[in-house]
Design an enzyme around this catalytic site. Structure first.
Site, PDB file in Angstrom:
ATOM      1  N   HIS A  73      30.950   7.598  21.817  1.00 13.79           N
ATOM      2  CA  HIS A  73      32.226   7.380  22.496  1.00 13.79           C
ATOM      3  C   HIS A  73      31.929   7.124  23.975  1.00 13.79           C
ATOM      4  O   HIS A  73      31.153   7.853  24.593  1.00 13.79           O
ATOM      5  CB  HIS A  73      33.105   8.635  22.432  1.00 13.79           C
ATOM      6  CG  HIS A  73      33.587   9.002  21.074  1.00 13.79           C
ATOM      7  ND1 HIS A  73      34.840   8.665  20.610  1.00 13.79           N
ATOM      8  CD2 HIS A  73      33.008   9.700  20.076  1.00 13.79           C
ATOM      9  CE1 HIS A  73      35.011   9.150  19.390  1.00 13.79           C
ATOM     10  NE2 HIS A  73      33.912   9.790  19.035  1.00 13.79           N
ATOM     11  N   HIS A  79      28.090   7.031  16.250  1.00  7.18           N
ATOM     12  CA  HIS A  79      28.796   6.284  17.297  1.00  7.18           C
ATOM     13  C   HIS A  79      28.757   7.051  18.607  1.00  7.18           C
ATOM     14  O   HIS A  79      28.825   8.276  18.611  1.00  7.18           O
ATOM     15  CB  HIS A  79      30.244   5.987  16.890  1.00  7.18           C
ATOM     16  CG  HIS A  79      31.001   7.171  16.384  1.00  7.18           C
ATOM     17  ND1 HIS A  79      30.846   7.664  15.109  1.00  7.18           N
ATOM     18  CD2 HIS A  79      31.923   7.961  16.976  1.00  7.18           C
ATOM     19  CE1 HIS A  79      31.645   8.708  14.932  1.00  7.18           C
ATOM     20  NE2 HIS A  79      32.294   8.925  16.062  1.00  7.18           N
ATOM     21  N   ASP A  88      38.480   2.384  20.540  1.00  5.15           N
ATOM     22  CA  ASP A  88      38.933   3.443  19.634  1.00  5.15           C
ATOM     23  C   ASP A  88      40.401   3.200  19.299  1.00  5.15           C
ATOM     24  O   ASP A  88      41.213   2.869  20.168  1.00  5.15           O
ATOM     25  CB  ASP A  88      38.759   4.810  20.293  1.00  5.15           C
ATOM     26  CG  ASP A  88      38.833   5.944  19.283  1.00  5.15           C
ATOM     27  OD1 ASP A  88      37.825   6.640  19.105  1.00  5.15           O
ATOM     28  OD2 ASP A  88      39.915   6.145  18.674  1.00  5.15           O
ATOM     29  N   CYS A 122      31.856   3.112   4.044  1.00  7.59           N
ATOM     30  CA  CYS A 122      31.888   3.540   5.445  1.00  7.59           C
ATOM     31  C   CYS A 122      32.816   2.627   6.250  1.00  7.59           C
ATOM     32  O   CYS A 122      32.652   1.405   6.275  1.00  7.59           O
ATOM     33  CB  CYS A 122      30.478   3.507   6.015  1.00  7.59           C
ATOM     34  SG  CYS A 122      30.422   3.708   7.792  1.00  7.59           S
ATOM     35  N   CYS A 164      31.000   0.547   8.886  1.00  3.07           N
ATOM     36  CA  CYS A 164      30.267  -0.576   8.265  1.00  3.07           C
ATOM     37  C   CYS A 164      31.246  -1.702   7.942  1.00  3.07           C
ATOM     38  O   CYS A 164      30.922  -2.886   8.109  1.00  3.07           O
ATOM     39  CB  CYS A 164      29.548  -0.124   7.003  1.00  3.07           C
ATOM     40  SG  CYS A 164      27.994   0.738   7.316  1.00  3.07           S
ATOM     41  N   HIS A 205      29.282   7.503  10.622  1.00  3.58           N
ATOM     42  CA  HIS A 205      28.440   6.365  11.018  1.00  3.58           C
ATOM     43  C   HIS A 205      28.233   6.605  12.509  1.00  3.58           C
ATOM     44  O   HIS A 205      29.212   6.583  13.277  1.00  3.58           O
ATOM     45  CB  HIS A 205      29.157   5.037  10.732  1.00  3.58           C
ATOM     46  CG  HIS A 205      28.393   3.801  11.109  1.00  3.58           C
ATOM     47  ND1 HIS A 205      28.224   2.731  10.248  1.00  3.58           N
ATOM     48  CD2 HIS A 205      27.776   3.439  12.270  1.00  3.58           C
ATOM     49  CE1 HIS A 205      27.539   1.772  10.846  1.00  3.58           C
ATOM     50  NE2 HIS A 205      27.258   2.177  12.086  1.00  3.58           N
TER      51      HIS A 205
HETATM   52  P1  AMP Z   1      34.408  11.258  15.640  1.00  2.00           P
HETATM   53  O1  AMP Z   1      35.247  12.503  15.580  1.00  2.00           O
HETATM   54  O2  AMP Z   1      33.432  11.277  16.771  1.00  2.00           O
HETATM   55  O3  AMP Z   1      33.776  10.932  14.310  1.00  2.00           O
HETATM   56  O4  AMP Z   1      35.400  10.107  16.035  1.00  2.00           O
HETATM   57  C1  AMP Z   1      35.799   9.059  15.210  1.00  2.00           C
HETATM   58  C2  AMP Z   1      36.651   8.163  16.048  1.00  2.00           C
HETATM   59  O5  AMP Z   1      36.856   6.962  15.342  1.00  2.00           O
HETATM   60  C3  AMP Z   1      38.036   8.717  16.399  1.00  2.00           C
HETATM   61  O6  AMP Z   1      38.168   8.774  17.817  1.00  2.00           O
HETATM   62  C4  AMP Z   1      38.987   7.704  15.775  1.00  2.00           C
HETATM   63  O7  AMP Z   1      40.134   7.484  16.563  1.00  2.00           O
HETATM   64  C5  AMP Z   1      38.125   6.470  15.649  1.00  2.00           C
HETATM   65  N1  AMP Z   1      38.492   5.549  14.599  1.00  2.00           N
HETATM   66  C6  AMP Z   1      38.744   5.831  13.301  1.00  2.00           C
HETATM   67  N2  AMP Z   1      39.031   4.725  12.617  1.00  2.00           N
HETATM   68  C7  AMP Z   1      38.968   3.697  13.495  1.00  2.00           C
HETATM   69  C8  AMP Z   1      39.158   2.281  13.408  1.00  2.00           C
HETATM   70  N3  AMP Z   1      39.488   1.697  12.245  1.00  2.00           N
HETATM   71  N4  AMP Z   1      39.022   1.549  14.518  1.00  2.00           N
HETATM   72  C9  AMP Z   1      38.699   2.119  15.686  1.00  2.00           C
HETATM   73  N5  AMP Z   1      38.478   3.431  15.837  1.00  2.00           N
HETATM   74  C10 AMP Z   1      38.621   4.222  14.763  1.00  2.00           C
HETATM   75 ZN    ZN Z   2      28.412   2.826   8.186  1.00  2.00          ZN
END
Ligand code: AMP
Ligand code: ZN
Length: 116
Positions: free
Chosen positions: A101, A99, A30, A4, A7, A97
């Site tokens: 926003h 989250h 993000d 993940c 993680c 995982h």
């Molecule tokens: P979701 O569609 O709600 O699962 O959004 C996942 C979010 O994670 C997206 O807005 C991505 O830009 C963000 N994301 C993916 N990888 C990373 C990372 N390594 N660091 C920060 N944000 C990330």
């Molecule tokens: Zn995780």
């Protein structure tokens, strides 16, 4: 969870721009922001999504929600913000995982999702 990405961010194996951290949660910017302020709040302990939580997650989810407002103000969203929790296939979740926003900035955001 070993595979993940969030993680790995919690463990420091992948870098992130940290906004806040305590024993239970982490907030970080993000990587692909959709507004001047766009960061994520995650529980440190892995759970796939809001569709996978149980009563044992209530405390950390409450803490995450309570923290959102002060972090949003600190990050430059002085007069409100939007929280989004994309969940599962229907909710177009990309990272499994859980989250929250937190999205905002100095000016009002576009309205919610367009009506069909
Ligand atoms: P979701 O569609 O709600 O699962 O959004 C996942 C979010 O994670 C997206 O807005 C991505 O830009 C963000 N994301 C993916 N990888 C990373 C990372 N390594 N660091 C920060 N944000 C990330
Ligand atoms: Zn995780």
């Amino acid at each position: 969870m070993s595979d993940c990405i969030f993680c790995k961010i919690v463990e420091g194996k992948i870098p992130s721009r940290k906004v806040y951290e305590d024993d239970d949660m982490l907030a970080f910017h993000d990587i692909n922001p959709c507004a001047p302020v766009h960061f994520m709040i995650i529980p440190k302990k892995h759970v796939d999504s809001l569709a996978h939580v149980g009563p044992e997650h209530a405390a950390v989810l409450g803490k995450m929600m309570v923290k959102a407002g002060s972090l949003a103000r600190e990050q430059g969203s002085p007069d409100g913000f939007r929280t989004i929790v994309n969940t599962g296939r229907i909710g177009r979740q990309d990272v499994y995982h859980l989250h929250i926003h937190v999205i905002g900035g100095p000016n009002p955001l576009p309205r919610m999702i367009a009506k069909e």
